[in-house]
Design an enzyme around this catalytic site. Structure first.
Site, PDB file in Angstrom:
ATOM      1  N   ASP A 151       6.193   3.636  -1.204  1.00 31.92           N
ATOM      2  CA  ASP A 151       5.118   2.696  -1.508  1.00 31.92           C
ATOM      3  C   ASP A 151       5.603   1.690  -2.568  1.00 31.92           C
ATOM      4  OD1 ASP A 151       2.590   1.570  -1.518  1.00 31.92           O
ATOM      5  OD2 ASP A 151       1.551   3.483  -1.725  1.00 31.92           O
ATOM      6  N   ASP A 183      -4.042  -1.542   3.182  1.00 31.55           N
ATOM      7  CA  ASP A 183      -4.512  -0.231   3.623  1.00 31.55           C
ATOM      8  C   ASP A 183      -5.640  -0.391   4.629  1.00 31.55           C
ATOM      9  OD1 ASP A 183      -2.729   0.744   1.832  1.00 31.55           O
ATOM     10  OD2 ASP A 183      -4.207   1.466   0.386  1.00 31.55           O
TER      11      ASP A 183
END
Length: 917
Positions: free
Chosen positions: A670, A731
């Site tokens: 990430d 997301d």
């Protein structure tokens, strides 16, 4: 806040079919999903098949009541605001329930028998302790009325109510009114643990806390177990004592726990076992019996909630007798056996229970107004429970500081006393190791204690006459004198002659002498076989794997579990995917997202959370491999992960090598916070280099997933050379707009995808609350035709048949996995038509065998006919094509020049495969 019974305000007129459990009422606290917390749920019963609309904190949710029993539930996306908000619930018939003064916070569920019921008015220094409520006005209380039932109840029913207000939320002001009338009769363990936990929290210390007391005195563990739990203990299932009323098997679970089964909680604290200790089952090992039943109960409560394994803290039983009681009598009280069974719930390698902790109470004897078996020093027991709870529920390591509040003095303490690890025999004697950090400044001390009247409840024999360590030599147990016990940091040495096979500690009901660490926290009782040194043999290298060519299929923990993940849950997911057809459909990877890591060792090696992953990550990788599956983990390229855990900034080499040693198959990298490189590719390049070395040295191929790249003309020119897949958008959320946004962003990157390197539109939301069935089918179909990674993000242990049918559609999955004609692996949107405000989409992918996958998506509000022409699909004009519907699994009439589908509903799709005739 209203303090009348919720039953009166929530069960409407007789004609209404809309019912919710009483905890969904004025002043309620919904668990927030910060720092390992779970997302909250609401549930109820409505007319069969009706639509239920919930508006919570100005966000609307619409769900369908079950067509058979009318039950419904919805997952709420919390705002993390600690201000009050309203909730309204309506159904198709117009029935309505309004809830005012709700907020988000932490919910502490307090259960067990009479020592959990034990009220505040009976603790040591009760007057002073009650007055501390003035500094914790963010607390809200809920005491459950005593009740039992032979069948599971959906709502609480009336019964005895010690606090005067039951089955309803009570605010702190009301709890302290009339000289603390309510709080005096509320669980001392529940209040004092919540208070001490709040003092320990350095972040969000003002978070509202909901304290739920659901406890019943004089009750056995079997009464608190649902019916399904007994299947986990088949060897004892037919030995469960037949009891009546509140002690009948399942009776208390049915009446006092089942109505809370969808209430998300931060943790459960449990104080029980006395009734099982007092009444033994003839011919049965009491430790093994209780350990099995208790752990089965914990697992079943967690499974029923379906929110992941929330934290669970046990109060280990304190003495039930006074000092000097004859040993023959002490050995018959059953406390030793139950304490050992309770210790089985503490995380350990291959243990059945994790995300758990324990407050050791063997030195907490004393007499209260309720007798010797109800010691009054709930003050210290609760403090120890809070220390363990902060470590377990929030993943905080090391030493904690409790802030001074009002009359309460501050303190600094390690989170636990010494924790037994192993025992071996050396030339110096028996060497007992305890967990690193827990055994600083250890020493034996005489047990001290107080009765509620202030008189001594301490030892009479003490360390001089009754030291706590014993060894098994030549067929007999021998006590080790206190003078023969030496300690160093994390090590205890017992001077002994002869060959020792076992060692035990604190083998009595009242323990006269206890080993404490420097923070006056005790070592818990144990019985252990002596062990040999562990093997250092290295496993041989396996057969070299082939690098992936098709997009990964699997599972990612984040969308459903968030931080509420642990090794036993991961194993359940692996087992479920093997059993439910997902493995057979091609799913391989089981990946855990953020929150598994808590720190680094002195040499920089990443440390998995010891209460959530006590067996370690290699153990989980080995487990996945033994089932024919693969295992993945998460990190971040910056200094911190998105949840504030250690990232991989400047630690890429050691992290990559660690993952290689563990046997990891997939790593998600990430972005997130803290220090970062000027060149975003720097971290990815370091990982890529070490993963290549791992592949050459071990034959294990590690899939590298990075975040993010959304421009085909910049990062898109080089990212395929260092990663297998890369996130292209934000997301994804479980709503249609988010799904379609991510699809559009991913579509714009279509040209750079190729076998082994894929645009990643993010995890799947199929099965999560927020999408309709048609939307889930369209979502899955779009991800398939784009050849995006397809990582399920829902409950795979208890999926609906509908969810499983979507996820295991092999014909749709085949489109996703196909490498594409001339290695053009990703399909694309070939036409987008606007009719009014409605957008009608045509997607196409040329398959490696010459077939063409065609997806028609109605991104509009009304039903439409959608047509795909051969021209836009790149099929020669006039060519006749066979048509196969990939969702109905039927062959349709052939088509020439175009394919049309009429009456495609809003947000629905048609997915077909065209093959040359």
């Amino acid at each position: 806040m209203k303090t009348v019974l919720a039953l009166l305000c929530l069960i409407p007129a007789a004609t209404s079919k809309l019912i919710v459990p009483q905890w969904i009422s004025d002043g309620m606290i919904l668990q927030e999903n910060k720092q390992y917390g779970a997302r909250p749920f609401l549930n109820g019963i409505s007319d069969v098949g009706s639509k239920v609309t919930i508006v919570a904190d100005n966000t609307q949710y619409i769900v369908d009541a079950d067509p058979v029993d009318g039950k419904w539930e919805v997952m709420i996306n919390p705002s993390h605001s600690h201000t009050n908000f309203n909730i309204s619930i309506t159904n198709t018939a117009g029935d309505k329930i309004d809830v005012s003064g709700a907020t988000y916070g932490d919910v502490l569920f307090c259960s067990g028998q009479s020592n959990m019921v034990f009220p505040m008015e009976n603790v040591l220094n009760a007057t002073e302790e009650l007055a501390t409520l003035a500094n914790f006005q963010q607390f809200r209380f809920f005491q459950t009325a005593l009740n039992y039932s032979s069948t599971p109840l959906d709502v609480l029913e009336g019964g005895a109510c010690t606090a005067g207000i039951c089955n309803s939320w009570v605010d702190a002001q009301t709890a302290g009114a009339k000289n603390y009338t309510y709080l005096k009769n509320f669980s001392a363990m529940c209040y004092l643990t919540a208070r001490e936990l709040t003092r320990l929290r350095t972040i969000d210390a003002g978070t509202p806390v909901g304290l739920v007391q659901s406890a019943y005195g004089g009750t056995r563990v079997e009464a608190w177990m649902p019916e399904s739990a007994f299947d986990s203990c088949p060897q004892y299932k037919n030995l469960v004592p037949a009891r009546k009323d509140q002690n009948a098997a399942m009776a208390l679970y049915n009446a006092m726990i089942n109505p809370f089964k969808t209430m998300s909680v931060r943790a459960t604290i449990w104080y029980q076992g006395e009734a099982n200790a007092d009444e033994k089952i003839a011919g049965v090992d009491q430790t093994a019996y209780y350990a099995c039943m208790y752990q089965a109960m914990i697992a079943s409560w967690r499974d029923k909630k379906g929110m992941g394994d929330f934290a669970w803290i046990t109060q280990q039983l304190p003495p039930s007798v006074v000092s000097g009681t004859p040993m023959s009598q002490q050995l018959e009280t059953g406390r030793i056996q139950i304490r050992l069974a309770e210790a089985e719930t503490v995380p350990h390698t291959d243990g059945l229970t994790d995300i758990s902790g324990m407050s050791v109470g063997l030195d907490m004897g004393g007499r209260s107004a309720w007798g010797v078996d109800h010691p009054p020093n709930k003050n210290e027991m609760s403090r120890r429970m809070a220390l363990s709870l902060y470590h377990v529920a929030f993943g905080v390591q090391g030493r904690f500081t409790a802030a001074p509040v009002g009359s309460l003095k501050g303190y600094n303490s390690y989170w636990t006393g010494p924790v037994f690890k192993s025992a071996t025999q050396t030339a110096d004697g028996v060497v007992i190791s305890v967990d690193e950090g827990s055994g600083f400044g250890m020493s034996l001390k005489d047990v001290e204690g107080l009765n509620v009247n202030g008189s001594s409840a301490g030892c009479t024999l003490c360390c001089a006459k009754m030291p706590p360590f014993e060894v098994f030599v030549n067929g007999n147990w021998s006590t080790i004198p206190a003078s023969s016990v030496t300690t160093a940091t994390d090590v205890i040495t017992l001077k002994v002659q002869g060959t020792v096979s076992q060692v035990r500690y604190a083998w009595s009901d009242f323990v006269e002498c206890v080993l404490y660490n420097n923070d006056s926290l005790p070592l818990g009782p144990f019985l252990a076989n002596l062990t040999s040194s562990p093997s250092t043999e290295i496993a041989p290298v396996g057969v070299k794997e082939q690098p992936i060519q098709s997009p990964p299929l699997g599972f990612n923990s984040w969308n459903f579990y968030h931080c509420n993940i642990d090794e036993n849950t991961v194993k359940k997911v692996i087992d479920a995917m093997v059993a439910n057809g997902m493995k057979d459909a091609g799913y391989q990877y089981v990946n855990i997202d953020d929150c598994w890591q808590v720190g680094r060792t002195s040499n920089g090696t990443i440390i998995p959370d010891p209460v959530r992953f006590p067996s370690g990550m290699k153990h989980l990788a080995d487990y996945a491999h033994s089932k024919g599956m693969k295992f993945g983990v998460y990190t971040a390229r910056k200094q911190f992960t998105c949840q504030g855990r250690p990232g991989s900034y400047e630690m890429e080499v050691i992290d990559a090598d660690t993952y290689c040693d563990w046997g990891i198959d997939y790593v998600k990298i990430d972005q997130c916070g803290g220090k970062d490189y000027k060149n975003v590719s720097s971290s990815w390049m370091k990982f890529h280099s070490r993963f290549e070395a791992c592949y050459q040295n071990t034959g294990r191929y590690i899939v590298q997933s990075v975040e993010s790249c959304g421009d085909p003309n910049t990062c898109g020119q080089w990212v395929p050379n260092m990663a297998n897949l890369w996130r292209t958008g934000g997301d994804v959320q479980a709503n249609w707009e988010s799904v379609m946004h991510n699809a559009a962003v991913n579509n714009a990157m279509q040209t750079i995808a190729k076998p082994g390197h894929f645009n990643d539109a993010d995890m799947l939301e199929v099965g999560d609350v927020g999408l309709s069935y048609d939307e889930e089918v369209s979502h899955f179909s779009i991800w398939a035709i784009m050849s995006s990674a397809m990582l399920a993000g829902t409950d795979l242990v208890n999926p609906s048949n509908e969810t499983l049918a979507i996820l295991t559609n092999k014909e749709v999955i085949a489109v996703n996995q196909d490498l594409g004609l001339n290695n053009v692996i990703q399909g694309k949107m070939v036409n987008s038509t606007k009719i009014g405000n409605d957008q009608l989409q045509v997607w196409g992918k040329h398959m490696s065998n010459g077939d063409v996958a065609v997806l028609l998506v109605n991104n509009g509000a009304a039903a439409h006919t959608i047509t795909a022409s051969w021209e836009e699909l790149g099929i020669p004009s006039g060519k006749a094509m066979k048509v196969r519907d990939l969702w109905t699994h039927t062959d349709l009439s052939p088509a020439t020049n175009s394919y049309s589908r009429a009456n495609i509903k809003s947000h629905a799709c048609a997915f077909v495969l065209l093959s040359p005739q």
